[in-house]
Design an enzyme around this catalytic site. Structure first.
Site, mmCIF file in Angstrom:
data_model
loop_
_atom_site.group_PDB
_atom_site.id
_atom_site.type_symbol
_atom_site.label_atom_id
_atom_site.label_comp_id
_atom_site.label_asym_id
_atom_site.label_seq_id
_atom_site.Cartn_x
_atom_site.Cartn_y
_atom_site.Cartn_z
ATOM 1 N N LEU A 63 -20.127 -2.680 0.951
ATOM 2 C CA LEU A 63 -19.337 -3.573 1.138
ATOM 3 C C LEU A 63 -17.928 -3.189 1.130
ATOM 4 C CD1 LEU A 63 -20.963 -5.612 -1.909
ATOM 5 C CD2 LEU A 63 -21.249 -6.097 0.685
ATOM 6 N N LYS A 77 -9.330 -0.808 -0.255
ATOM 7 C CA LYS A 77 -9.337 0.194 -1.498
ATOM 8 C C LYS A 77 -10.201 1.279 -1.024
ATOM 9 C CE LYS A 77 -11.280 0.052 -6.238
ATOM 10 N NZ LYS A 77 -12.195 -0.778 -7.073
ATOM 11 N N ASP A 198 -16.916 1.285 -3.575
ATOM 12 C CA ASP A 198 -15.967 2.099 -4.692
ATOM 13 C C ASP A 198 -17.154 2.593 -5.872
ATOM 14 O OD1 ASP A 198 -16.756 -0.242 -6.242
ATOM 15 O OD2 ASP A 198 -14.688 -0.780 -6.777
ATOM 16 N N LYS A 345 -12.882 1.142 -11.219
ATOM 17 C CA LYS A 345 -12.229 -0.044 -11.392
ATOM 18 C C LYS A 345 -11.017 -0.111 -11.761
ATOM 19 C CE LYS A 345 -16.014 -2.116 -9.918
ATOM 20 N NZ LYS A 345 -15.878 -2.699 -8.617
#
Ligand code: UPG
Length: 470
Positions: A63, A77, A198, A345
């Site tokens: 994703l 990101k 991530d 995060k």
């Protein structure tokens, strides 16, 4: 949405969440309606034999629609450098290339959004041209809605702001709408492994693949046992009315239920967002529901222009990919080792990954340095001074400190560190002054240091950083 050329599957999914909104739903899952999930099978107890042949029937999808705005980033990101010169995407690409070298041509895909597509694709074209063909699946966009009238919001100064991605639950509508689901099935692909871009711990695991295939389950969620640090992500639960496993995301929990949401001994398992999906059954479920999967609505309150708090107040309707666990009868979950969940995060996670406490394995997974003795250092940086990646990079412009022998690092206020700073044991740094303070490059072991009175760096950023004795 029709005028924008958005696929019918995405329009149906939006109609479903929109009608929930119109009927007065809040998207909350009340505590009184759920119970803890039953004990789950553990990874160590898998009995299926790893079988690399299954890889020819498998697609790995990352994703990649998110911008990482929470960390102050304004592009994909996954293009953030996380280890040396490698970004998330470098490491994910290298993982795939190494897997292909070992096992043959494993399929790899990215779900990009309209905000991440250009940057991601030009990065891949320049650096990993062999991965480009067929890699992209573009996710959909949905209109932001006025908070009072539910009409589409307007932003004449920048009409792009009128749209938002509908969350990672859009995966299913994007698979159908882009024609990728049918194409994958036609290619004989049956198993899909999906994870957040991530999370570099979510590499292909042949035991999990073999277990998923042997279980014949339509859907499997990888969970980890929750610790004090995992109070934010979604947790697994069981719906009282029909004993169905469900996912409760933090955005689906009303304020009065927050304490129970965070009760880690009651709700023991959280969703790593590493999911396994049987594509043939996904197709059946989508057909059964009339062209989409009716996922529970998540309502996000924002402003139409994210950079202007005074602009029109809007609702963004989203769905979560893991919530589909409730749409597949026979869906399961499994407890996996922590190594499968290594997300970034916050800057606390980033400085740790960038430091010598983490190494990159031969198959490009981040691994805790064996010198850490099996326990990652606990890093807690001042959330005001190190919230954004730019702030962290300013404070570590001369490199990140050594953390390999550190158990806990706490920083309060703005302290500039360098690769010459070596932290051992428990180190606490305090600077309550308004100006940043520079930590000299040497060893700090089991110490609490108040730098408030030390000479500061002043209001100007020096071009050459000198060590300040104190
Ligand atoms: N993403 C998209 N499209 C979207 C929104 C997100 O591709 O419209 C991607 C994003 O790039 C990232 C991933 O989805 O790679 C996860 O998105 P994020 O918003 O960071 O979700 P999290 O807050 O990490 O929460 C997810 C699950 C939660 C789980 C957690 C584990 O929703 O249940 O506990 O991942 O990290």
């Amino acid at each position: 949405m029709v005028a924008e050329g958005i696929a019918p599957s995405a329009i149906s999914a939006f109609e479903s969440t929109f009608s929930s909104l119109q009927s007065g739903a809040t998207g909350m899952i009340p505590e009184s309606t759920i119970s803890p999930a039953p004990d789950l099978l553990k990874y160590e107890d898998i009995t299926a034999t790893p079988n690399a042949d299954l890889l020819s029937q498998t697609v790995v999808l990352k994703l990649n629609g998110g911008l990482g705005t929470g960390m102050g980033l304004d592009k994909a990101k996954s293009l953030l450098k996380v280890k040396g010169n490698d970004t998330f995407l470098d490491l994910a690409a290298k993982q795939v290339i190494s897997m292909r070298k070992n096992y043959g041509n494993v399929k790899f895909m990215l779900m990009n959004s309209f905000s991440t597509s250009d940057d991601t694709m030009s990065f891949l074209k320049s650096n990993y041209p062999s991965l480009v063909e067929g890699v992209e699946m573009l996710q959909n966009k949905v209109p932001k809605l006025d908070r009072e009238t539910f009409l589409p919001a307007t932003c004449p100064t920048n009409p792009d702001n009128e749209w938002c991605p509908p969350g990672h639950g859009d995966l299913y509508a994007a698979l159908v709408g882009s024609g990728k689901l049918d194409a994958l099935l036609a290619d004989g692909i049956k198993y899909m492994s999906v994870s957040n871009s991530d999370n570099l711990g979510a590499t292909m695991d042949l035991s999990l693949l073999a277990h998923f295939a042997a279980s014949n389950a339509p859907f499997m969620m990888e969970c980890c046992e929750r610790t004090e640090n995992d109070k934010k992500g979604g947790h697994l639960a069981q719906r009282n009315s029909d004993s169905q496993l469900i996912l409760r995301e933090s955005a689906m929990c009303a304020d009065e239920d927050k304490d129970e949401f965070q009760n880690i001994s009651k709700y023991k398992y959280f969703n790593t967002n590493n999911l396994w999906v049987r594509l043939d059954i996904l197709k059946e479920v989508i057909t059964k529901f009339g062209g989409f999967i009716p996922l529970p609505m998540i309502m996000n309150k924002k402003t139409v222009d994210p950079k202007d708090d005074e602009s029109q107040k809007v609702i963004q309707l989203e769905t979560a990919m893991g919530a589909a666990i409730e749409c597949f009868s026979g869906a399961t979950a499994i407890v996996v080792p922590r190594t499968r969940f290594a997300p970034v995060k916050k800057c606390d996670d980033l400085i740790l990954l960038r430091s010598d406490a983490y190494l990159i394995s031969d198959d490009f997974r981040p691994m805790l340095n064996p010198l850490c003795g099996g326990k990652a250092p606990i890093v807690s940086l001042d959330s005001k001074k190190y919230k954004l990646v730019g702030q962290l990079e300013k404070c570590t412009r001369n490199g990140v400190p050594s953390l390999v022998n550190c158990q806990r690092l706490t920083v309060q206020g703005e302290v500039w560190m360098s690769r010459k700073c070596i932290f051992e044991g428990e180190v606490s740094l305090v600077n309550t002054a308004d100006e940043p303070k520079l930590l000299p490059g040497r060893k700090f072991a089991n110490t609490k240091l108040d730098l408030t009175a030390a000479p500061g760096l002043g209001p100007l950023t020096p071009t050459t950083v000198k060590t300040t004795p104190f």
